[in-house]
Design an enzyme around this catalytic site. Structure first.
Site, short mmCIF file in Angstrom:
data_model
loop_
_atom_site.label_atom_id
_atom_site.label_comp_id
_atom_site.label_asym_id
_atom_site.label_seq_id
_atom_site.Cartn_x
_atom_site.Cartn_y
_atom_site.Cartn_z
N GLY A 1 -34.67 -50.39 -41.61
CA GLY A 1 -34.92 -51.43 -40.60
C GLY A 1 -35.21 -50.79 -39.26
O GLY A 1 -35.49 -49.59 -39.19
N ASN A 2 -35.16 -51.57 -38.21
CA ASN A 2 -35.33 -51.01 -36.86
C ASN A 2 -34.53 -51.83 -35.86
O ASN A 2 -33.92 -52.83 -36.22
CB ASN A 2 -36.82 -50.94 -36.49
N HIS A 3 -34.54 -51.38 -34.60
CA HIS A 3 -33.64 -51.97 -33.61
C HIS A 3 -34.19 -53.21 -32.90
O HIS A 3 -33.62 -53.65 -31.91
CB HIS A 3 -33.29 -50.93 -32.54
N SER A 4 -35.29 -53.75 -33.35
CA SER A 4 -35.85 -54.92 -32.67
C SER A 4 -34.82 -56.06 -32.62
O SER A 4 -34.21 -56.40 -33.64
CB SER A 4 -37.10 -55.41 -33.40
N ALA B 1 -41.55 -56.44 -35.02
CA ALA B 1 -41.61 -54.99 -35.25
C ALA B 1 -41.57 -54.80 -36.76
O ALA B 1 -40.50 -54.59 -37.35
CB ALA B 1 -40.43 -54.31 -34.57
#
Ligand code: CTP
Length: 403
Positions: A212-215, A280
């Protein structure tokens, strides 16, 4: 939530018997979430007291250029009052006041305030049957509307004189509904559909793990709110976030992976007017998703990744009438990279945020952006809250689609 919520409403009261109903009007405006100030003509105080209105509005009531009763007489600034107001509602509006408004007279505070107000003005006439029908009154109605003021027509019924006919001020509930509908009808994105993507996507590795990512999703949710506030019907397709919004015009569709987001976006795209892709989206996903939880059998683990579908590029390739907006998060050679992305993905507008700018990007509450359109116009903005950035973006889109 009423469209009047948060608005500053200046209520102008003139000397008609219907003035007694303005106590309810003030309460209804406040119930709708508005702030209310009252300006009265001197004679209207015979019909309702300033004390009633100041108590209900929780603000001082103004009726003359100075507070004469006060030892330290103060100038009541009509320009300030006019500038404070988001809306000026004159109810009841008598034949006398309307005639003066039509002719630019300013011999009382209400009239001077009307002349200096820059906001939309509504007027709700109230008078006796024959006065309402008089040619000079009709001229006032026409003149005031030709100046851009909005008339809230009187209704028919029993009048204070005992006569029955047209001239009764619209009921307070109907005045509020009339103004709400009028504002909604004039919103620049009324009748338009806006599709928005937000947040990260999660790409499964096994049943318990993902890439995943930090969005945070905040930018996309603010864009959804700003679109709905301009009257658009919003489809918000969001990856996993902690954001929330409740708005009658926003329909939220929660997804997890890039593939799911792709499918939902394509279900809606043909029927929207604007698409803003702020999610994102993961660029890669595990080629195989393990059916069982992966055990730590060895010191290293290799996961083979494959490209996800580029949602934005796929929309650019199939777009017809839609206004398409993408985001670019860059670390170097920002402007050039963003311009290339705009072209390659066939966008109308790209929003660039550079990771070199403090306070810009993914996680925080602020963002610093540059808009680049397909005519190569570059507009740079200061660091702002994400809500303000969303408003700037929507204003730009409105400007471009109405150009
Ligand atoms: N985007 C998308 N689908 C993807 C990847 C990105 O819709 N699979 C959209 C994002 O929502 C954003 C824009 O594409 O509006 C830019 O994404 P970004 O990752 O910055 O650019 P890429 O084109 O993926 O290029 P690169 O990663 O090489 O910078």
């Amino acid at each position: 939530m009423s469209i009047l919520s948060g608005k500053n409403i200046l209520l102008g009261i003139t000397a008609g018997i219907a003035a007694y109903k303005t106590a309810s009007l003030v309460r209804l405006f406040i119930k709708a979430g508005a702030q209310v100030k009252v300006v009265m003509t001197p004679n209207s105080k015979d019909f309702i007291t300033p004390l009633t209105l100041s108590t209900l509005s929780k603000n001082p009531v103004f009726s003359s250029f100075t507070n004469e009763e006060d030892d330290n007489a103060m100038w009541n600034n009509h320009v300030e009052l006019g500038l404070w107001a988001d809306l000026f509602v004159i109810a009841p509006a008598t034949a006398n006041t309307m005639s003066k408004m039509s002719n630019g007279n300013s011999d009382n505070l209400l009239l001077a305030t009307y002349l200096s107000a820059k906001c939309p003005v509504y007027f709700a006439p109230a008078m006796d049957l024959d006065m309402y029908k008089h040619e000079s009154t009709k001229v006032s109605f026409e003149t005031l509307q030709s100046f851009g003021n909005v008339m809230i027509p009187a209704t028919s019924g029993e009048l204070a004189s005992g006569l029955v006919g047209e001239g009764r001020m619209a009921e307070p509930e109907d005045i509020v509904t009339f103004i709400e509908n009028d504002i909604l009808d004039k919103l620049p994105l009324k009748g338009k559909k806006v599709l928005i993507t937000a947040g990260p996507t999660y790409e499964a590795i096994d049943p318990v793990r993902f890439i995943g990512n930090h969005s945070s999703g905040k930018m996309g949710f603010e864009i959804a709110k700003a679109s709905a506030n301009l009257g658009a019907e919003v489809i918000l397709i969001t990856g996993p976030t902690h954001q929330n919004v409740t708005h009658s015009l926003i329909n939220i569709i929660a997804v997890t992976s890039a593939e799911e987001m792709y499918q939902h976006v394509h279900n809606y795209f043909d029927n929207v007017d604007v698409a803003i892709l702020s999610a994102a989206v993961a660029d890669f996903k595990p080629k195989e998703v393990a059916l069982q939880k992966i055990k730590k059998k060895s010191d290293t683990l290799n996961i083979e990744l494959e490209r996800t579908k580029d949602i934005l590029a796929s929309l650019g390739a199939s777009k017809k009438h839609q206004f398409l907006v993408g985001f670019a998060l860059e670390t170097n050679n920002e402007l050039e990279n963003a311009k290339q992305k705009l072209k390659k993905k066939n966008l109308n507008l790209i929003v660039l945020n550079s990771l070199q700018d403090k306070g810009a990007g993914f996680k925080g509450d602020t963002n610093k952006v540059t808009f680049i359109d397909n005519k190569n116009t570059v507009t740079e903005f200061q660091l702002k809250s994400k809500a303000e950035v969303a408003e700037d973006l929507l204003n730009e889109i409105v400007k471009q689609i109405h150009a």
